[in-house]
Structure formats: structure tokens, C-alpha cells
Design an enzyme around this catalytic site. Structure first.
Site, PDB file in Angstrom:
ATOM      1  N   CYS A  68      41.086  41.546  37.851  1.00 56.87           N
ATOM      2  CA  CYS A  68      41.383  40.811  36.618  1.00 56.87           C
ATOM      3  C   CYS A  68      40.918  39.354  36.726  1.00 56.87           C
ATOM      4  CB  CYS A  68      42.879  40.871  36.333  1.00 56.87           C
ATOM      5  SG  CYS A  68      43.862  39.925  37.497  1.00 56.87           S
ATOM      6  N   ALA A  71      42.610  37.260  39.302  1.00 59.85           N
ATOM      7  CA  ALA A  71      42.111  37.544  40.657  1.00 59.85           C
ATOM      8  C   ALA A  71      40.810  36.790  40.922  1.00 59.85           C
ATOM      9  CB  ALA A  71      41.895  39.045  40.835  1.00 59.85           C
ATOM     10  N   ARG A 102      42.109  39.177  51.124  1.00 57.67           N
ATOM     11  CA  ARG A 102      40.652  39.129  50.980  1.00 57.67           C
ATOM     12  C   ARG A 102      39.920  38.710  52.255  1.00 57.67           C
ATOM     13  NH1 ARG A 102      37.839  34.884  48.271  1.00 57.67           N
ATOM     14  NH2 ARG A 102      35.760  35.410  47.563  1.00 57.67           N
ATOM     15  N   HIS A 201      35.994  33.691  37.529  1.00 60.24           N
ATOM     16  CA  HIS A 201      35.049  32.835  38.262  1.00 60.24           C
ATOM     17  C   HIS A 201      34.656  31.646  37.386  1.00 60.24           C
ATOM     18  CE1 HIS A 201      33.494  36.806  40.224  1.00 60.24           C
ATOM     19  NE2 HIS A 201      34.555  36.365  40.856  1.00 60.24           N
TER      20      HIS A 201
END
Ligand code: CFM
Length: 572
Positions: A68, A71, A102, A201
Site C-alpha cells: 500500500c 508501505a 525489510r 514513494h
């Protein structure tokens, strides 16, 4: 090891033609679904990549690997900055699942240096905040976190309910910043904001650019200095790249965002060049820093020995210094020699084996170079959330239609900074570089470097992945945790290219050697032929996608149902 097994010009000849495999994947879908998926499954032509459907909504009911927006913002781009406090404003689950899964590793430089990455901070919203608002709780959480840790900066992330109830996190942050005297800023990165983490991003790039970049003008005294953009230090990759560049005499000001500090980011606008690894997650930042400060950017790839050598040469070419170029050549020769033996041994055992890669927004491309190093062929690849330019190259950017989902994300209007804009190269230097064939902003995308007639699949579903394995049985699949064990139960090794399965680093030369060994171990293991999926042993577990007969009403899509059948006989 002369010609590349992934030479795009050579057409891929497979026992089952790719068109047939594609048709077999699409067959089970309803008309409407098939129409959409068809656009996302392309037979490649590297010279003139056909248009691919990308960055569009996933169809409900399809099992996707995507994440999503929250994230992509909190987890991917900003999370690795380890000396600011990250507070998730939302229910506890969102915070927990963004915490240390991660493998963006961090190594504080000196004793006593701050590393907050072990902490997982959340406002832990409850029903009362959802009903009466969560701003007070957020303000209290910021104060509490400051009192405990005294960080340089605090960053706040909005999760889905925050957007739904309308908490103004930005004004809470502004007030906290005045009260505490430190930089406090927020990100409206609610999970639903975009079709995938890609939207996160972009939101993260905007926030880092507005709130961090350019706050410290301490002059840069390094002879050759660059930033690495889009490198997140998964499994220690950024450390390999840093060490290699240091050996060449090139200083990395900041890696966005892998093992990086707040101070490095606030001063990184003084670098001479931005080298972009992951185009998808950070091209926005590269563009904005170019416009505002005059820092040009180039695409690099430190994944694969040949690609690493090429990237080093490109950076040296940019600086144009003969001593630097000689140093880079010496380092390449030394590093190549150090891994020659392992590369040759692994090549002899892996040559001609096949791989398929379905990962994120850049690794499905980059890792093909590592497979090429050891003679392996990529027969199919795709991204989870990349855009058309990551597939077809940046040439297509002007033609990409902006849809409602993309319009949702703010585009910052950036102008040259009146004081700090300073072109890094003179007109004469630029002309010299261009004459030598050097180009900036040079990302040609994945498809131009893939074999003709390979299958490119965007946002692959579990059903398509199973068909791919059934038809081609690649020697290895590179993917993530969401399908790793499904793939392995089918008897095919699956290398996680997000987390690296607890291993790595895989970047630069030493990392490449690690990857060769790992792939050799996986594809040449005898284990896989003893693997039998549970549904082969217990036929009652076999399930098949069956479509009910067509409905009468034209405006209603055919419902999709999973009917459990005992279709497959038990193995003897
Ligand atoms: Fe860039 Fe990444 Fe990737 Fe990515 Fe990611 Fe990642 Fe990735 Mo997982 S930033 S697009 S959102 S290279 S977390 S470090 S591995 S999907 S291919």
C-alpha cells in the site's frame, strides 16, 4: 562467457510458444478481467517495446503481491533514515507491519550514535479516536517521544483511518515543531491513496525534498562526490557500493535511503552528481534536485559484475578526470579477478538454466544482469507496481495518460533556487560528454534489455504464476514472501529478492559472487525433485478456478468463484 545469454536481439525459443502460455494464463478469467490483464501481459520486442498496461488498479479477487501507499512511504523511502523518529499515526497493526521486516540494515558509525530503527512507534488509535478524532493523541505521542529520545527530527505517517476521519497531521506537526524546536513533519500517505506502494514513494520524495533536502549548506570539499539515489541497503548492498566507490576515490555524500542520517540528507544537495539505482522509487527526487540545485542525474546499476563495471566507468566518464578513470579501471580489474574463479565455476554449472523474476519496481530488471553473468536466461519478468517508463523507457513519459489515481498525488512545482542553483557542468563540458555518447536521465527500461519474445507480466497473480510454472518450470523464480512457498511447494526454488532470504549483500563485485554461489546452491540442489505439493498427495485439497455460466445482464461482470473439486488423482 562471451555473448550474454540475455542478449535482447536473440529471440527466445521455448518449447511452448509464449503466446500459447499467455493464452493459457488468461483463459480462466471473465471477459472483463481478461481484457484488462491482456494489456498487462506482453510478448517482448526490445527494439520497439509494445505498450504495457502498468500502474493501474488491481482487479478485486486477483491475488496480487502489491503493498500500500503507506508501505511505500514509511516503509520503503523514509524508514531507513535511522536517526529520526518515525511515528505511525494509526491502529497498531500498521505500525507493527512496517517494523524491521525489510532488512534495510543500519550500522551506527560511532559508539553512542543514534539508531531508532529497532523501535516501532505508533499512536495506537482506538475506536474513541476514530469517532472523536486523533489529533490530540498524536500531539501527545510526539511530545512523549521527544521527551524520551530527544531526536533531531520526527516524522509522522498517516494510515487509512486518519484520512477517513480527517485528522490534520500537518498542523499537529507544525505546532509540535514550534513547541519542541526540532523539525517535525508529516506525510499524508494513507494506504488507499494510490494503486500500490508506488504512490507512497512519490509522497515520500515530496516530503523529503520539502522538509530535509537543502537545510545545511556546509560546503562540500570532496574532489569527486555523488549521492546514490534509490538504494536501500537491503542485506548490506549500500555498504558494498560505498566501499567500492571509496576504493575508486569517489565519496558518497548520502544514500537515499540506506543506512543514512538526517544530517547527510540535509547536506546532500552539495554533491556533484546523483546516481540513480532504483528509478521507480526515486526518479522524482532526482528530477527535483536537478531543477532546484543543478545536480544532473544518471542511471546506474550495481547489481551484476558487468553492470557494476559499466556503472563505475560511467561515473568516471562524468567527472572526466584521467587519474580517476585509471583508478576505476584498476579497481575493476582487481575486483573482476577476485571473483573470476567462482563466476566461472558457477557459470559451468548454471549455463542455459532459466529464471523468471517478478519483483517490485526495479529488481526484476537489475537482477537479470546477475543471471547473465552466470549464463542463465530470463524467460519472463515483470514488476509489481512499476510504471510504463520502467518497462518501456523514459521516452514514453510524455505520452503517459495521467489517470484519477495518479492525479491524487501532489506534483511539486520546483524552480531553480535563487542562491544555490549551480550547474555542475559548463556548456563546454556538457558538449564534450555528449560528443562522447554520454547521456543524462538515461533509463531505457526493462523491456529493451530483455530477450525478444520473452513474456513480460505486470502485477502477476498467483494463478498466472502457477500456470507459468506448469508450462515452463523455470529453474528458479525470484519473487517475494507472498508466493515463495506456493512456488516451492510446486518444486521450484524461489529466491526472495526483496529480503534476500536472510542473505546478501548482492551488490557490487563481492555481492555478485555471493549471489552466484546462492543461485548455484538453489538451482543445482537435488531436493526439488522430491517435493510434492500437498494437493498431489491429498486430492481433496486440490482446488480449481471454475467459471459459472454467463449471466444475462450485460452490465454485471461474471462472478468469480472458487469451486473445490477433487480434480487431480493422488500420486502413487
Ligand atoms: Fe526500488 Fe527497492 Fe524495488 Fe522498491 Fe520495494 Fe525493495 Fe523491491 Mo521490496 S525501492 S522498487 S518498493 S528497489 S521494498 S528495496 S525489494 S518491492 S524491487
Amino acid at each position: 562467457m562471451t555473448t550474454s545469454p540475455n542478449d535482447p536481439k536473440a529471440p527466445l525459443e521455448l518449447a511452448v510458444p509464449v503466446e500459447q502460455a499467455r493464452a493459457a494464463m488468461l483463459e480462466a478469467y471473465s471477459t472483463k478481467t481478461r481484457k484488462k490483464r491482456e494489456k498487462q501481459m506482453i510478448v517482448n520486442d526490445p527494439e520497439s517495446p509494445p505498450e504495457i498496461g502498468a500502474n493501474s488498479r488491481t482487479i478485486p479477487g486477483i491475488i496480487t503481491q502489491r503493498g500500500c501507499t503507506y508501505a511505500g512511504c514509511r516503509g520503503v523511502v523514509i524508514g531507513p533514515i535511522h536517526d529520526i523518529l518515525h511515528i505511525t499515526h494509526g491502529p497498531i497493526g500498521c505500525g507493527f507491519y512496517s517494523w524491521l521486516s525489510r532488512r534495510n540494515l543500519v550500522k551506527p558509525r560511532n559508539d553512542g550514535d543514534t539508531n531508532y530503527l529497532q523501535y516501532c512507534m505508533s499512536t495506537d488509535m482506538q475506536e474513541s479516536e476514530i469517532i472523536f478524532g486523533g489529533e490530540k493523541k498524536l500531539a501527545a505521542a510526539i511530545r512523549e517521544a521527544y521527551a524520551l529520545f530527544k531526536p533531531k527530527a520526527i516524522s509522522v505517517y498517516a494510515t487509512c483511518p486518519v484520512g477517513l476521519i480527517g485528522d490534520d497531521i500537518h498542523s499537529v506537526c507544525r505546532t509540535a515543531s514550534e513547541e519542541l524546536g526540532i523539525n517535525v513533519f508529516g506525510f499524508s500517505c494513507e494506504g488507499y491513496k494510490g494503486v500500490s506502494q508506488s504512490a507512497g514513494h512519490h509522497i515520500a520524495n515530496n516530503g523529503v525534498f520539502k522538509h530535509m533536502i537543502g537545510r545545511d549548506d556546509t560546503p562540500n570539499t570532496h574532489e569527486f562526490s555523488i549521492n546514490i539515489l534509490g538504494e536501500y541497503n537491503i542485506g548490506g548492498d549500500a555498504w558494498e557500493i560505498d566501499a567500492l566507490l571509496a576504493k575508486c576515490g569517489i565519496h558518497v555524500m548520502a544514500t537515499l535511503s540506506g543506512d543514512v542520517t538526517y544530517d547527510q540528507i540535509t547536506n546532500c544537495h552539495t554533491a556533484q552528481l546523483n546516481a540513480v539505482m532504483c528509478h521507480r522509487s526515486i526518479n522524482y527526487m532526482a528530477e527535483m534536485m536537478d531543477v532546484k540545485f543543478g545536480i544532473p542525474w544518471i542511471k546506474v546499476n550495481f547489481i551484476g559484475a558487468e553492470s557494476t563495471a559499466k556503472s563505475l566507468r560511467k561515473i568516471a566518464e562524468y567527472f572526466g578526470d584521467e587519474r580517476l578513470k585509471a583508478r576505476v579501471e584498476a579497481v575493476i580489474a582487481e575486483e573482476m579477478a577476485a571473483i573470476r574463479e567462482v563466476r566461472e565455476q558457477v557459470h559451468s554449472r548454471c549455463e542455459g538454466k532459466t529464471a523468471a523474476l517478478f519483483v517490485g519496481g526495479s529488481r526484476a530488471h537489475h537482477y537479470q544482469d546477475l543471471f547473465s553473468d552466470i549464463g542463465m536466461v530470463t524467460i519472463s519478468a515483470g514488476y509489481e507496481f512499476a510504471h510504463r517508463d520502467d518497462y518501456e523507457g523514459r521516452d514514453v513519459l510524455p505520452g503517459i495518460k495521467i489517470d484519477a489515481d495518479s492525479r491524487n498525488i501532489e506534483e511539486l512545482h520546483v524552480e531553480p533556487d535563487p542562491q544555490r542553483f549551480q550547474p555542475r557542468k559548463s556548456e563546454a563540458e556538457l558538449a564534450r560528454l555528449q560528443a562522447a555518447g554520454f547521456s543524462f536521465k538515461d533509463y531505457d527500461g526493462m523491456m529493451r534489455e530483455m530477450r525478444r519474445r520473452s513474456l513480460v507480466i505486470d502485477d502477476i497473480s498467483h494463478h498466472e504464476m502457477e500456470k507459468l510454472i506448469e508450462i515452463y518450470r523455470p529453474d528458479i523464480i525470484c519473487s517475494g514472501i507472498k508466493d515463495k512457498f506456493v512456488v516451492e511447494k510446486m518444486g521450484v526454488p524461489c529466491k526472495q529478492l526483496h529480503s534476500y532470504d536472510y542473505a546478501g549483500p548482492y551488490a557490487a563485485f563481492t555481492g555478485a559472487a555471493n549471489f552466484y554461489r546462492e543461485i548455484d546452491r538453489m538451482v543445482n540442489s537435488k531436493l526439488w525433485k522430491y517435493t510434492s505439493p500437498p494437493w498431489k498427495r491429498s486430492p481433496e485439497l486440490a482446488a480449481r478456478l471454475t467459471m459459472p455460466p454467463k449471466r444475462e445482464k450485460a452490465n454485471v461482470d461474471e462472478p468469480k468463484r472458487y469451486a473445490r473439486t477433487a480434480a487431480e488423482p493422488a500420486e502413487a
